[in-house]
Design an enzyme around this catalytic site. Sequence first.
Site, PDB file in Angstrom:
ATOM      1  N   ASP A  66     -55.757 -45.356 -24.935  1.00  0.00           N
ATOM      2  CA  ASP A  66     -54.595 -45.351 -24.232  1.00  0.00           C
ATOM      3  C   ASP A  66     -54.418 -46.688 -23.529  1.00  0.00           C
ATOM      4  O   ASP A  66     -55.556 -47.019 -22.873  1.00  0.00           O
ATOM      5  CB  ASP A  66     -54.471 -44.219 -23.315  1.00  0.00           C
ATOM      6  CG  ASP A  66     -53.269 -44.153 -22.718  1.00  0.00           C
ATOM      7  OD1 ASP A  66     -52.197 -44.903 -23.034  1.00  0.00           O
ATOM      8  OD2 ASP A  66     -52.996 -43.264 -21.920  1.00  0.00           O
TER       9      ASP A  66
ATOM     10  N   ASP B 258     -48.274 -47.879 -27.275  1.00  0.00           N
ATOM     11  CA  ASP B 258     -49.364 -48.140 -26.145  1.00  0.00           C
ATOM     12  C   ASP B 258     -50.614 -47.023 -26.413  1.00  0.00           C
ATOM     13  O   ASP B 258     -51.363 -47.084 -25.528  1.00  0.00           O
ATOM     14  CB  ASP B 258     -49.088 -48.303 -24.777  1.00  0.00           C
ATOM     15  CG  ASP B 258     -48.261 -47.215 -24.304  1.00  0.00           C
ATOM     16  OD1 ASP B 258     -47.872 -46.421 -24.861  1.00  0.00           O
ATOM     17  OD2 ASP B 258     -48.381 -46.993 -22.803  1.00  0.00           O
ATOM     18  N   GLU B 259     -50.423 -46.096 -27.162  1.00  0.00           N
ATOM     19  CA  GLU B 259     -51.468 -45.027 -27.398  1.00  0.00           C
ATOM     20  C   GLU B 259     -51.555 -44.662 -28.793  1.00  0.00           C
ATOM     21  O   GLU B 259     -50.441 -44.616 -29.642  1.00  0.00           O
ATOM     22  CB  GLU B 259     -51.392 -43.998 -26.423  1.00  0.00           C
ATOM     23  CG  GLU B 259     -50.178 -43.153 -26.507  1.00  0.00           C
ATOM     24  CD  GLU B 259     -50.217 -42.065 -25.514  1.00  0.00           C
ATOM     25  OE1 GLU B 259     -51.108 -41.315 -25.567  1.00  0.00           O
ATOM     26  OE2 GLU B 259     -48.976 -41.608 -25.182  1.00  0.00           O
TER      27      GLU B 259
END
Length: 392
Positions: A4, A98-99
Amino acid sequence: MHVDMDAFYASVSLLDHPELVGQPVVVGGAGTRGVVLSATYEARALGVHSAMPMGRARRLAPHAVVLPPQHRRYAEVSAGVMEVFRSVTPLVEPLSLDEAFLDVSGALRRLGSPREIAQQVRRRVEDEQGVTCSVGVASTKHVAKLASSRCKPDGLLVVPADRVVDYLHPLPASALWGVGERTAEQLERLGLRTVGDIAHTPRATLVRALGEASGAHLAALAWGRDPRPVVPSAPEKSVGAEETFSSDVDDEAVVLREVLRLSELTTARLRAAGTVGRTVVLKVRFADFTTITRSRTLDERTDVSREVYAAARRLWEGLRLDRARIRLVGVRVEGLAPAGTAHRQMRLDEPDRGWREADRAADRAAARFGGGSVTSASLLRGGRGDPGGRPR
């Protein structure tokens, strides 16, 4: 592993504003109806968080610097981060820009222990992309995601398989995936405040209180059972963008100018992702929050801004609105496919170079000089009918 990124949008924005590192910075719409997209940890310490109305964020952090979103930049950095992941294992399941989940079980012999692999990933992401990430490592997706959320920012937490129950049971019940506000209230009425409380409650009791699906789901998670595999590269179903006006708009010229901007932003994201789409969707939200969508399927898939805008404009004109007050407008492209696999029929009178090449030249300029360095003339500051004269 669950990786993350830390305050991703804010961190990427700071790459172009290194002078702001260490200060409270908020990324989002600057208007009265804007919302927070991301905030640095300095701003979060003041109570600012994503999805918060910008007006409240400004009251909580009056001295914070507000930066506009740079979606093309986020897509570029995200692509680089995902390449780092895929160099470790082909089993990468992105959840967003973003993860992602990574199944690294096949890389242990080549790259070392899970902790060593996680350390390599964190180091490479920071060295190659200039941003940091937090990594949770466990034997299941659920525990890995819990671990990453509890070691932020810029942290690493490994939960060995034989320690999963010890790790889970002291956590609050709300830590389990699927426990929202309503379920948490039901658990509280049963006196179940921790994951351990749930684990030691008979499954039949949970099913009676929460229903078969939720009860069985929580009973399994409370003992660390989560059979979900990492599903690599789940394809995006659509790409789009939308904008809430700072005040309700009834001027068609202003709405269409925003539709043009959103069409350019959407197609830039398509090109950054290497995809093309066939169905254009227009979303309109009125002042009373009534929302409608209209769609148009093109003859061929495209990533050309003018083609998407032309379709979106025809959808707008088809609504035949008479000075309706508009709160929000959005443009989305569906029916996606990899750009290299899409068939395109050439026309007899088509020039060698056209809007497709112009869009790609604009992409190159944006990559070198920043977003907005090349744009349509009607989007420039002070354009006719632009109430705020905002630069585009």
